[in-house]
Design an enzyme around this catalytic site. Sequence first.
Site, PDB file in Angstrom:
ATOM      1  N   GLU A  58      -3.324  10.806   3.648  1.00 51.24           N
ATOM      2  CA  GLU A  58      -4.219  10.555   4.771  1.00 51.24           C
ATOM      3  C   GLU A  58      -4.299  11.874   5.515  1.00 51.24           C
ATOM      4  O   GLU A  58      -3.288  12.370   6.037  1.00 51.24           O
ATOM      5  CB  GLU A  58      -3.679   9.443   5.652  1.00 51.24           C
ATOM      6  N   HIS A  75       3.942   1.413   2.521  1.00 49.29           N
ATOM      7  CA  HIS A  75       3.832   0.205   3.334  1.00 49.29           C
ATOM      8  C   HIS A  75       4.188  -1.016   2.472  1.00 49.29           C
ATOM      9  O   HIS A  75       3.318  -1.563   1.780  1.00 49.29           O
ATOM     10  CB  HIS A  75       2.404   0.002   3.835  1.00 49.29           C
ATOM     11  N   ASP A 124       0.237   5.068   0.710  1.00 46.80           N
ATOM     12  CA  ASP A 124      -0.676   6.124   1.144  1.00 46.80           C
ATOM     13  C   ASP A 124      -0.174   7.459   0.630  1.00 46.80           C
ATOM     14  O   ASP A 124       0.788   8.024   1.160  1.00 46.80           O
ATOM     15  CB  ASP A 124      -0.777   6.156   2.661  1.00 46.80           C
ATOM     16  N   GLU A 171       0.842  -1.204   0.000  1.00 46.28           N
ATOM     17  CA  GLU A 171       0.000   0.000   0.000  1.00 46.28           C
ATOM     18  C   GLU A 171       0.875   1.250   0.000  1.00 46.28           C
ATOM     19  O   GLU A 171       1.858   1.337   0.731  1.00 46.28           O
ATOM     20  CB  GLU A 171      -0.880  -0.043   1.251  1.00 46.28           C
TER      21      GLU A 171
END
Length: 459
Positions: A235, A246, A232, A230
Site C-alpha cells: 500500500e 490481516h 497487503d 487479506e
Amino acid sequence: MLRKIALASLCFLALTHSQQVGKEVTETHPRLPFQKCTRSGCTNVSNGQVVLDANWRWLHVTDGFTNCYTGNSWNTSVCSSGTQCAQRCALEGANYQKTYGITTSGNALTIKFLTKDSQTNVGGRVYLMDSDTRYHMFQLLNQEFTFDVDVSKIPCGINGALYFIQMDADGGMSKHSGNKAGAKYGTGYCDSQCPRDMKFISGEGNAQGWTPSPSDPNAGTGTYGACCAEMDIWEANSMSSAYTPHPCRTPNDGGYYRCTGQECNQPRYEGVCDPDGCDYNPFRQGVRDFYGPGKTIDTNKKITVVTQFITDNNSSSGTLVEIRRVWVQDGRVIQNPPTNFPGLMEPYDSLTNQFCDDQKRIFEDNPSFQRNGGMAAMGRSLAKGHVLALSIWNDHTANMLWLDSSYPVDADPNKPGIARGECPTTGGKPKDTEQNHPDAQVIFSNIRYGDIGTTYTAG
C-alpha cells in the site's frame, strides 16, 4: 489499516457487482504474463490476464438499458431484494482502456487514477487470472513474491495497492447459484474490512438496508459485508509505503464470509476480521530517510519489491513465523530498515509475532491482529490459496492519512506510531486528489513468485 471503502467510479456506468451477464460489450481481458520461479529458473504462467472488478461495471436490467443502480442508490423500481436484483440485473463487459484507463504492455500493467470518456471514472481494481474464468491462486508459504512498481506519479492521498485476498477461484460462482457472471466478470471480492459497499455479496444484491454515502456520490452501504483474510503486500504512494497481514476468524481459515451486524466490525474490532493488521511502514517505524523522492528507496525511479513468507520448518506445510521485505533498486539489494525507537523497541526489520506484540504495545494500538490469530492464522489462510488484486484508489473515510501523514490527526505526531509520512494532515481529500492529480497512475510489472531467493537478482 483503513482502506478500500467507497471506491468512486462511474455515475452512468453504475458501480456494482452483478450476477447476470449483459450482451452489449464483449468482455476481453487484457493479457498480463507473470512467472513462477524455481532453482532451475523462471517460466511464464500460461494465459496470464487481468479482469476488472465487478464493482466498476455497468449494471442494467437484463432486457434493456435501464440502470439497476445510479449514483449511490439502487433503482427500487427494478429490484428491492437481493434475489430480485440478482435475477433482474446484468453485468456488462468492460472497455478497459477507454473507460477505465487500464492497459497492459508486455509484463506491465498501468492503472490510471482518473479517466475521462463520456463520463469520469475514478480509480480501479483488477485481479490476476490464469484462464478466462478463474483467478490464479497463489500458494505463498515458504515462497517469495516479487514485482516491479513505479509510484512516481502517485501523490499524497492516493494509494497504488497490490495485495492478496482469500477469494474463491471462480468468483463464488459454484457456491452461489445466483452468480452467473463469476470470475470472468470480476465477482466475489472480499477483504479484512468486511466491506459493506459491495453491491452483490454471495450471489445476491446487497440492496436491503442500502444507505447512500454522505461523502461519496457513487457509494453506499448495505446490510451485509464481504469478509476474508487479506495480505497487503504493497500500500503505497510516492511518499510512504506499508505491508500488512490481516487475519480473520471466518470459516475456512479466513475464507469468504457474508457478515451482518457486529460481525462486520460494527463497531470496529468487534467483528470476525482484523481491520488494522500489523503493519511495517519504515517512516512509522522511525526511519524517516528510507522511502520517498530522493531517499534510499527513491520513488522517482522503478522499485523492485520482494516479500518472503518464512515458516518454522522452511516448508509449505509449516507455520508462518515471519514476513520479510527486501528491496532492489539500481542494481543494489537493500535490506528492510530496522525499527528506530532506541530504548523503546528492539531493532526489528521484519514482521513477526514478537514485533507485532511490541508494536501494538508501544504504539498503543488495538491488538486485533493478535486476537484474530496473528501470524499462524495468516499462514493458515495463505495455505488455502489467495487471489492477487491490483488497484489505485482514494479514501473517502480518512483521506489516506493512515498511510502517508500523521494519524489520528488530534494525536501528538512525536508520539511513536502517529507519524506515518510527510504528507499534510489537511491533505488527501478525494475532491482535491481528483481535481489536482488527474494524471496520477501506478505501473506494476514483472510479477513473479517461487522459491525463496529465486525471483530477484542484483545488477
